[in-house]
Design a protein around this motif. Structure first.
Motif, mmCIF file in Angstrom:
data_model
loop_
_atom_site.group_PDB
_atom_site.id
_atom_site.type_symbol
_atom_site.label_atom_id
_atom_site.label_comp_id
_atom_site.label_asym_id
_atom_site.label_seq_id
_atom_site.Cartn_x
_atom_site.Cartn_y
_atom_site.Cartn_z
ATOM 1 N N LYS A 50 0.848 -1.201 0.000
ATOM 2 C CA LYS A 50 0.000 0.000 0.000
ATOM 3 C C LYS A 50 0.876 1.241 0.000
ATOM 4 O O LYS A 50 1.901 1.296 0.664
ATOM 5 C CB LYS A 50 -0.888 0.028 1.255
ATOM 6 C CG LYS A 50 -2.041 -0.947 1.251
ATOM 7 C CD LYS A 50 -2.716 -1.022 2.611
ATOM 8 C CE LYS A 50 -3.211 0.341 3.086
ATOM 9 N NZ LYS A 50 -3.905 0.247 4.391
ATOM 10 N N ARG A 51 0.429 2.262 -0.767
ATOM 11 C CA ARG A 51 1.143 3.541 -0.787
ATOM 12 C C ARG A 51 0.092 4.664 -0.780
ATOM 13 O O ARG A 51 -0.822 4.667 -1.616
ATOM 14 C CB ARG A 51 2.030 3.652 -2.034
ATOM 15 C CG ARG A 51 3.027 2.534 -2.149
ATOM 16 C CD ARG A 51 3.840 2.566 -3.431
ATOM 17 N NE ARG A 51 3.033 2.505 -4.648
ATOM 18 C CZ ARG A 51 2.453 1.408 -5.106
ATOM 19 N NH1 ARG A 51 2.525 0.273 -4.429
ATOM 20 N NH2 ARG A 51 1.770 1.425 -6.228
ATOM 21 N N ASP A 52 0.227 5.602 0.143
ATOM 22 C CA ASP A 52 -0.697 6.738 0.243
ATOM 23 C C ASP A 52 -0.015 7.979 -0.312
ATOM 24 O O ASP A 52 0.972 8.461 0.248
ATOM 25 C CB ASP A 52 -1.098 6.948 1.706
ATOM 26 C CG ASP A 52 -2.232 7.962 1.847
ATOM 27 O OD1 ASP A 52 -2.475 8.731 0.876
ATOM 28 O OD2 ASP A 52 -2.867 7.993 2.907
ATOM 29 N N HIS A 53 -0.523 8.458 -1.447
ATOM 30 C CA HIS A 53 0.043 9.650 -2.086
ATOM 31 C C HIS A 53 -0.909 10.831 -1.883
ATOM 32 O O HIS A 53 -1.540 11.312 -2.823
ATOM 33 C CB HIS A 53 0.280 9.406 -3.575
ATOM 34 C CG HIS A 53 1.425 8.482 -3.852
ATOM 35 N ND1 HIS A 53 2.042 8.381 -5.074
ATOM 36 C CD2 HIS A 53 2.090 7.601 -3.057
ATOM 37 C CE1 HIS A 53 3.009 7.478 -5.028
ATOM 38 N NE2 HIS A 53 3.052 6.999 -3.803
ATOM 39 N N GLY A 54 -1.038 11.229 -0.638
ATOM 40 C CA GLY A 54 -1.818 12.428 -0.335
ATOM 41 C C GLY A 54 -3.251 12.374 -0.806
ATOM 42 O O GLY A 54 -3.636 13.145 -1.706
ATOM 43 N N GLY A 55 -4.022 11.466 -0.228
ATOM 44 C CA GLY A 55 -5.434 11.369 -0.595
ATOM 45 C C GLY A 55 -5.708 10.425 -1.743
ATOM 46 O O GLY A 55 -6.858 10.199 -2.090
ATOM 47 N N ALA A 70 -7.645 4.161 -5.264
ATOM 48 C CA ALA A 70 -8.886 4.803 -4.825
ATOM 49 C C ALA A 70 -8.535 6.182 -4.290
ATOM 50 O O ALA A 70 -7.507 6.361 -3.643
ATOM 51 C CB ALA A 70 -9.561 3.962 -3.748
ATOM 52 N N ASP A 71 -9.395 7.174 -4.603
ATOM 53 C CA ASP A 71 -9.200 8.496 -4.020
ATOM 54 C C ASP A 71 -10.347 8.774 -3.061
ATOM 55 O O ASP A 71 -11.205 7.925 -2.823
ATOM 56 C CB ASP A 71 -9.083 9.576 -5.112
ATOM 57 C CG ASP A 71 -10.276 9.591 -6.046
ATOM 58 O OD1 ASP A 71 -11.358 9.099 -5.641
ATOM 59 O OD2 ASP A 71 -10.139 10.091 -7.177
ATOM 60 N N SER A 72 -10.370 9.955 -2.530
ATOM 61 C CA SER A 72 -11.376 10.279 -1.512
ATOM 62 C C SER A 72 -12.796 10.244 -2.062
ATOM 63 O O SER A 72 -13.762 10.179 -1.296
ATOM 64 C CB SER A 72 -11.092 11.662 -0.912
ATOM 65 O OG SER A 72 -10.971 12.641 -1.939
ATOM 66 N N ASP A 73 -12.953 10.263 -3.392
ATOM 67 C CA ASP A 73 -14.292 10.179 -3.979
ATOM 68 C C ASP A 73 -14.801 8.737 -4.044
ATOM 69 O O ASP A 73 -15.996 8.514 -4.266
ATOM 70 C CB ASP A 73 -14.277 10.754 -5.403
ATOM 71 C CG ASP A 73 -14.021 12.257 -5.394
ATOM 72 O OD1 ASP A 73 -14.356 12.897 -4.381
ATOM 73 O OD2 ASP A 73 -13.478 12.763 -6.399
ATOM 74 N N LEU A 131 -10.324 0.568 2.295
ATOM 75 C CA LEU A 131 -9.022 0.172 1.768
ATOM 76 C C LEU A 131 -7.893 0.724 2.633
ATOM 77 O O LEU A 131 -6.897 0.037 2.904
ATOM 78 C CB LEU A 131 -8.854 0.661 0.326
ATOM 79 C CG LEU A 131 -9.594 -0.122 -0.755
ATOM 80 C CD1 LEU A 131 -9.569 0.637 -2.078
ATOM 81 C CD2 LEU A 131 -8.992 -1.514 -0.938
ATOM 82 N N ASP A 132 -8.047 1.948 3.076
ATOM 83 C CA ASP A 132 -7.014 2.598 3.882
ATOM 84 C C ASP A 132 -6.799 1.858 5.201
ATOM 85 O O ASP A 132 -5.692 1.849 5.752
ATOM 86 C CB ASP A 132 -7.419 4.051 4.135
ATOM 87 C CG ASP A 132 -6.270 4.871 4.715
ATOM 88 O OD1 ASP A 132 -5.099 4.605 4.340
ATOM 89 O OD2 ASP A 132 -6.534 5.762 5.549
ATOM 90 N N ALA A 133 -7.853 1.234 5.721
ATOM 91 C CA ALA A 133 -7.778 0.566 7.028
ATOM 92 C C ALA A 133 -7.203 -0.845 6.937
ATOM 93 O O ALA A 133 -6.921 -1.471 7.963
ATOM 94 C CB ALA A 133 -9.174 0.507 7.653
ATOM 95 N N LEU A 134 -7.003 -1.357 5.721
ATOM 96 C CA LEU A 134 -6.575 -2.754 5.561
ATOM 97 C C LEU A 134 -5.111 -2.973 5.918
ATOM 98 O O LEU A 134 -4.251 -2.133 5.634
ATOM 99 C CB LEU A 134 -6.774 -3.203 4.116
ATOM 100 C CG LEU A 134 -8.199 -3.514 3.663
ATOM 101 C CD1 LEU A 134 -8.203 -3.791 2.169
ATOM 102 C CD2 LEU A 134 -8.753 -4.717 4.426
#
Length: 594
Positions: free
Chosen positions: A30-35, A52-55, A62-65
């Motif tokens: 997983k990689r988070d590129h600012g939202g 996936a983005d904030s929309d 997904l972020d919680a996985l």
């Protein structure tokens, strides 16, 4: 659309852009590129990047996985920007924008990560082997193993071999290794044994009239682990043929092995079928100091005993006068190294338990070192000329009893080849070792015994057994070797009872010993047995070579550790009292030390 996937994680390409797809797999990275969240989704087939983005309705979930959670996603295939294309992935031109996501199985915190190339202690890897198997290299090794076995099976059936399964529960056999015993519930006090190999059964199949047999056979031996031998169990391509000579076996097996290696060699060269060198055992021990020589190493050992008889170099003169030998191990180009290289080799030999490793180092055609000085200028020049050495070469010497000198010379040959970077790369070099001695003298027991396989046909048959010194009799036995790894032993079998009785008699066994220990086979031979022979290349070792791994555990799906323990399943385990009662046995603990 299918409940779990419309495509696997290696399928999607640029032609799929704008398609709605469904993928299932493990969260690899997983990689988070600012939202904007990027996830590498992995299954057995490959990796697809999803985002996936904030929309996206799936963003928070997904972020919680955690990594290695199993998910199912539905979304749209979009093209990556040109500068973001990943040429290392077949799916590298696209990504999937996630509209919906379902967690199929959430992962807890991992005891070892799957992503990355970090090495982990063996006990962790084996205890959590199901995680280890997800790692790219290990997973690829298991796929390779499956494909190699399929290829072996296909090549054997194409040659007219029949696949036949032989028993797993059988009688104990007095072969080289210890048996695994299985207690019988319905026959109190009696035990089955797991087969060390299907040796007797495959010979009995020939007696039963089956002309060409093979199987991918499991074998069980209670012996210690080595890098090239798994404890407990291993697999071999077991084969046997009727009405054949040694040459017929070679012609059947060479195309199978050469073909499999060519199929999976990834561009490495392979000794072609029909071109495997045949090296007599005696020659192999002289030239290579081993009966499993690595022919990628160009160094050949030379016997130089005669050069040192009556020599000014007193130590070698004394050894040769006492019946010992002197073996020379050429070291091309070694003279260009400092003296430290030669001293380090001598220290290495001492560390291996030998008295040392003498040497001559040549600089600009001038030999140096104690041996050259004491041996004399003219004899040294004659010796180096016979060895074809000069310029800035070197040569090492192993001296002593023939067996000890051969062993040290063989080990030194390997080390010198590695140290001087002489080993040919990107190739698989096969050879047959032939003409093994039928018998050897057992110094400990002070008697003649079998040297290799007691069921082999002696060359010269009964006449040789009755007229020759047993230590001069050769057998129709052969090994196949690749890059210094013994892949299999084989033989033309002794199918005549009278010759078998005589061979065992020479080794100190009576007719009743043979009848008692090998009753199934010797009785069968009395009712008409065809001349037959075979071999059994190790599947694990074949895959180990093709995968370029140094240890068999890297190509076995659920291996044991060095102590023959299955850390994942907890085997071996203690039986319950009820199980012991049913089997009519009890456990006697060994006495505690101290």
């Amino acid at each position: 659309m299918h409940a779990y996937r419309s495509h696997n994680c290696a399928d999607l390409r640029k032609a799929n852009v704008s398609d709605t797809v469904r993928l299932s797999g493990w969260v690899h990275r997983k990689r988070d590129h600012g939202g904007v969240l990027f996830i590498d989704l992995r299954d057995h087939f490959g990796i697809t990047q999803i985002l996936a983005d904030s929309d996206s309705k799936a963003f928070e979930a997904l972020d919680a996985l955690r990594s290695e959670s199993v998910i199912c996603v539905t979304g749209r295939v979009i093209a990556r920007d040109a500068e973001l294309v990943n040429p290392k992935l077949p799916t590298g031109e696209i990504e999937v924008y996630v509209d919906e996501m379902e967690v199929l199985s959430a992962a807890e915190e991992l005891p070892m990560p799957v992503f990355g190339d970090a090495d982990y202690p063996e006990d962790i890897r084996l205890r959590y082997r199901f995680l280890d198997l997800r790692r790219e290299e290990v997973h690829a090794n298991m796929i390779l193993r499956s494909e190699v076995i399929s290829s072996l099976r296909r090549r054997m059936t194409d040659q007219g071999f029949m696949e036949i399964q032989t028993p797993i529960l059988t009688a104990s056999s007095p072969e080289g290794a210890r048996d695994y015993l299985v207690p019988s519930r319905i026959h109190p006090g009696k035990f089955y044994a797991l087969p060390q190999a299907p040796q007797m059964f495959k010979q009995l199949l020939m007696v039963g009239g089956f002309d060409r047999y093979f199987q991918i056979a499991p074998c069980f031996r209670d012996e210690d682990a080595r890098a090239d031998r798994s404890p407990g169990e291993f697999y071999q391509l077991d084969l046997e043929m009727s009405f054949v000579t040694q040459e017929d076996v070679f012609q059947a097996l060479e195309p199978v092995l050469a073909g499999v290696f060519e199929e999976f060699a990834n561009g490495k060269s392979v000794t072609p079928a029909g071109k495997f060198p045949r090296i007599p055992y005696k020659e192999a021990m002289l030239k290579y100091g081993s009966d499993k020589p690595d022919l990628r190493n160009p160094i050949e050992i030379v016997d130089v005993t005669e050069h040192f008889k009556g020599s000014g170099f007193g130590l070698f003169d004394k050894i040769t006068a006492g019946g010992g030998v002197v073996r020379a191990i050429p070291a091309p180009g070694a003279g260009a190294n400092s003296r430290k290289f030669f001293d380090d080799m001598n220290d290495w030999a001492r560390g291996e338990g030998y008295a040392g490793l003498g040497y001559i180092n040549i600089k600009d055609d001038k030999p140096g070192g104690p041996i050259a000085k004491n041996h004399g200028e003219e004899p040294t020049a004659k010796l180096l000329g016979a060895l074809g050495l000069g310029g800035n070469d070197g040569v090492f010497f192993a001296a002593g009893k023939e067996g000890d000198a051969a062993k040290l010379a063989g080990a030194a040959r390997i080390r010198i080849g590695e140290q001087l970077d002489l080993i040919e790369k990107d190739c698989f070099k096969f050879c047959w070792i032939v003409d093994f001695p039928m018998f050897e003298y057992d110094e400990e027991a002070k008697k003649v015994d079998f040297s290799h396989n007691p069921f082999s046909m002696p060359q010269g048959e009964m006449e040789a057994l009755e007229t020759k010194d047993p230590l001069d009799i050769l057998a129709w036995q052969y090994d196949i070797v690749c890059n210094g790894v013994e892949l299999s032993s084989g033989a033309i079998r002794n199918h005549k009872p009278e010759i078998m009785y005589k061979a065992f008699e020479i080794a100190g066994y009576s007719k009743s010993d043979v009848d008692e220990n090998f009753s199934g086979m010797i009785n069968a031979f009395k009712y008409g047995a065809p001349p037959h022979g075979g071999s059994a290349p190790g599947v694990d070792r074949i895959v180990m070579l093709l995968a370029d791994e140094a240890n068999l555990r890297e190509v076995v799906v659920f291996p044991m550790n060095q102590k023959a323990e299955d850390l994942m399943m907890g085997a071996p385990g203690e039986p319950t009292a009820k199980q012991l009662r049913e089997l009519h046995i009890r456990v006697v603990e060994p006495p505690k030390e101290g």
